[in-house]
Design an enzyme around this catalytic site. Structure first.
Site, mmCIF file in Angstrom:
data_model
loop_
_atom_site.group_PDB
_atom_site.id
_atom_site.type_symbol
_atom_site.label_atom_id
_atom_site.label_comp_id
_atom_site.label_asym_id
_atom_site.label_seq_id
_atom_site.Cartn_x
_atom_site.Cartn_y
_atom_site.Cartn_z
ATOM 1 N N GLY A 1 37.904 39.493 38.477
ATOM 2 C CA GLY A 1 37.835 38.772 39.739
ATOM 3 C C GLY A 1 38.884 39.271 40.722
ATOM 4 N N CYS A 2 39.677 40.233 40.286
ATOM 5 C CA CYS A 2 40.685 40.862 41.148
ATOM 6 C C CYS A 2 40.184 42.255 41.528
ATOM 7 C CB CYS A 2 42.016 41.000 40.424
ATOM 8 S SG CYS A 2 42.793 39.462 39.969
ATOM 9 N N GLU A 3 40.380 42.628 42.791
ATOM 10 C CA GLU A 3 40.009 43.983 43.203
ATOM 11 C C GLU A 3 40.934 45.010 42.556
ATOM 12 O OE1 GLU A 3 39.614 44.590 47.400
ATOM 13 O OE2 GLU A 3 38.118 43.025 47.578
#
Length: 134
Positions: free
Chosen positions: A50-52
């Protein structure tokens, strides 16, 4: 809720910074203080999805209080992780569940500079912390 000592230090440092540039420099400095993760801890199980940017998180429970370590491949994210960890380390499961993440970054004067993707990524980190706590 009382702030952990490190969170109080972060709050004082970031509120004393007069501009975004000063806060950005502080973030970089705080990010350098993160406890390192061993290479073996940088695995898919510890990866925050969910983190770039790539973010890894590990947590341990001792006497009912959580201690987290995290790192990222991005310098600014490491700084954001450092001030997040300053706020959550030492909390109980209930306190962790009640944490208002947007309020914390607002208190630090960082909320306006958080892009939606960074906010989503930090929320993903908090969700992973809560999952580990369960």
């Amino acid at each position: 809720m009382n702030l952990p000592d490190q969170a109080q230090q972060a709050l004082e440092a970031f509120t004393a910074a007069g501009s975004w540039e000063q806060r950005a420099r502080l973030l970089m400095l705080w990010g350098e203080k993160l406890e390192p993760l061993a290479e073996c801890e940088r695995n898919n199980l510890n990866r925050v999805h969910g983190c770039e940017s790539q973010v890894w998180l590990v947590g341990t429970l001792s006497n009912g209080h959580w201690h987290f370590r995290a790192t990222s491949d991005a310098r600014l994210i490491r700084g954001l992780l450092a001030v997040l960890l300053a706020r959550v380390n030492g909390l109980s499961i209930a306190e962790l569940g009640a944490l208002d993440l947007p309020d914390w970054f607002n208190q630090l004067g960082l909320a306006r500079q958080l892009s939606p993707s960074r906010s989503n990524g930090l929320n993903a980190v908090l969700m992973k912390m809560r999952e580990l706590a369960l």
